[in-house]
Scaffold this active site. Structure first.
Site, PDB file in Angstrom:
ATOM      1  N   HIS A  64      67.322  80.592  94.641  1.00  0.00           N
ATOM      2  CA  HIS A  64      66.240  80.960  95.562  1.00  0.00           C
ATOM      3  C   HIS A  64      65.266  79.792  95.738  1.00  0.00           C
ATOM      4  O   HIS A  64      64.857  79.460  96.861  1.00  0.00           O
ATOM      5  CB  HIS A  64      65.512  82.190  95.012  1.00  0.00           C
ATOM      6  CG  HIS A  64      64.328  82.625  95.809  1.00  0.00           C
ATOM      7  ND1 HIS A  64      64.399  83.637  96.749  1.00  0.00           N
ATOM      8  CD2 HIS A  64      63.041  82.202  95.814  1.00  0.00           C
ATOM      9  CE1 HIS A  64      63.206  83.811  97.297  1.00  0.00           C
ATOM     10  NE2 HIS A  64      62.356  82.948  96.738  1.00  0.00           N
ATOM     11  N   GLU A  65      64.886  79.139  94.637  1.00  0.00           N
ATOM     12  CA  GLU A  65      63.941  78.022  94.717  1.00  0.00           C
ATOM     13  C   GLU A  65      64.581  76.800  95.379  1.00  0.00           C
ATOM     14  O   GLU A  65      63.913  76.056  96.098  1.00  0.00           O
ATOM     15  CB  GLU A  65      63.418  77.671  93.325  1.00  0.00           C
ATOM     16  CG  GLU A  65      62.683  78.810  92.619  1.00  0.00           C
ATOM     17  CD  GLU A  65      61.553  79.410  93.439  1.00  0.00           C
ATOM     18  OE1 GLU A  65      60.992  78.699  94.308  1.00  0.00           O
ATOM     19  OE2 GLU A  65      61.233  80.599  93.222  1.00  0.00           O
ATOM     20  N   HIS A  68      64.182  77.345  98.932  1.00  0.00           N
ATOM     21  CA  HIS A  68      62.835  76.970  99.372  1.00  0.00           C
ATOM     22  C   HIS A  68      62.776  75.483  99.717  1.00  0.00           C
ATOM     23  O   HIS A  68      62.224  75.080 100.750  1.00  0.00           O
ATOM     24  CB  HIS A  68      61.806  77.273  98.274  1.00  0.00           C
ATOM     25  CG  HIS A  68      61.191  78.633  98.371  1.00  0.00           C
ATOM     26  ND1 HIS A  68      60.322  78.993  99.388  1.00  0.00           N
ATOM     27  CD2 HIS A  68      61.298  79.713  97.578  1.00  0.00           C
ATOM     28  CE1 HIS A  68      59.919  80.250  99.215  1.00  0.00           C
ATOM     29  NE2 HIS A  68      60.514  80.713  98.125  1.00  0.00           N
ATOM     30  N   GLU A  95      60.558  84.476 102.121  1.00  0.00           N
ATOM     31  CA  GLU A  95      61.170  84.973 100.892  1.00  0.00           C
ATOM     32  C   GLU A  95      62.533  85.607 101.169  1.00  0.00           C
ATOM     33  O   GLU A  95      63.484  85.431 100.407  1.00  0.00           O
ATOM     34  CB  GLU A  95      60.237  85.984 100.215  1.00  0.00           C
ATOM     35  CG  GLU A  95      58.997  85.367  99.605  1.00  0.00           C
ATOM     36  CD  GLU A  95      59.323  84.298  98.578  1.00  0.00           C
ATOM     37  OE1 GLU A  95      60.109  84.568  97.656  1.00  0.00           O
ATOM     38  OE2 GLU A  95      58.800  83.174  98.718  1.00  0.00           O
TER      39      GLU A  95
END
Length: 256
Positions: A64-65, A68, A95
């Protein structure tokens, strides 16, 4: 976002924890973070992961990061998002997109298609994808649902505290839905907390620790029972389930 993640993944040496970061000029650090799962600091090029959560959760958080970082590096996509959304809604959309990117990094289409070809859209397919991608069953559920062409509803069920409307009645425990998602075109889902009746194949599978596949129904919270072919696969203290809607017998990936 899927294209960004897929392109990034194609250049990785593997999908283990450190390989996932190989395409970024960033440092990975594990430390206690309270209720936060992780964070990405673009100024110092650091990915932070909560050291006190489950390994599969750490793994999805890392992906997930990384997503980002990929999103922040794509000026066109970032500009489009800022043009279309603002404030809290913008943060929600970002998100969601990073979750989409994480799923694409950890569960590429080729892997999902291989699992579906082997097991069909079943509870066992959900268990196998979760194991092979080293992600939670809930994360695997959404990815599998997105690649299933047949009209199938997936669910992860586990024993949890039952909700009760009567204040004088203390809540007990029972088998309930933890997460649910349907294949594209399926308009239904099971709300988290939906109880599973004791005589339902899903409950029987948990009680006997045996896989079960038979004609039954989707147990909606409202009491409505939609006919479905139920495939239940018990795993530890939970059951991974597929409900083939409007089908009889085992459903193949082509829906026949």
């Amino acid at each position: 976002m899927r294209e960004l993640a897929a392109t990034y993944a194609s250049g990785l040496p593997g999908r283990d924890t450190h390989s996932l970061l190989a395409g970024l000029d960033a440092t990975l650090r594990f430390l206690p973070m309270g209720e936060r799962d992780g964070a990405y600091d673009p100024e110092h090029r650091v990915v932070l992961i909560n050291s006190r959560v489950r390994p599969e959760r750490q793994r999805f958080t890392l992906a997930h990061e990384v997503s980002h970082a990929l999103l922040l590096a794509d000026d066109d996509l970032l500009s489009d998002l800022h043009d279309a959304f603002e404030g809290e809604r913008l943060e929600q959309v970002i998100e969601t997109l990073c979750n989409v990117g994480a799923a694409a990094l950890l569960m590429p289409d080729a892997l999902i298609d291989e699992v579906l070809a082997r097991h069909g859209p079943s509870g066992q397919a959900l268990a196998d994808l979760s194991r092979r991608a080293e992600v939670s069953a809930s994360s695997a559920l959404y990815a599998l649902a997105g690649r299933t062409s047949a009209p199938v509803l997936y669910a992860v069920c586990a024993v949890s505290r039952l909700e009760t409307e009567a204040e004088e009645t203390p809540p007990g425990k029972g088998l309930t839905v933890r997460a649910s998602s349907g294949a594209p075109g399926v308009r239904y889902s099971l709300r988290p907390g939906t109880p599973i009746p004791d005589d339902h194949p899903v409950a029987l599978s948990l009680a006997t620790h045996l896989p079960l596949a038979q004609e039954s129904y989707v147990p909606f919270r409202s009491g409505r029972r939609m006919p479905a072919y139920v495939d239940a696969f018990p795993e530890r203290q939970r059951v991974l389930v597929s409900f083939a809607l409007g089908q009889r017998g085992r459903v193949g990936e082509d829906g026949e």
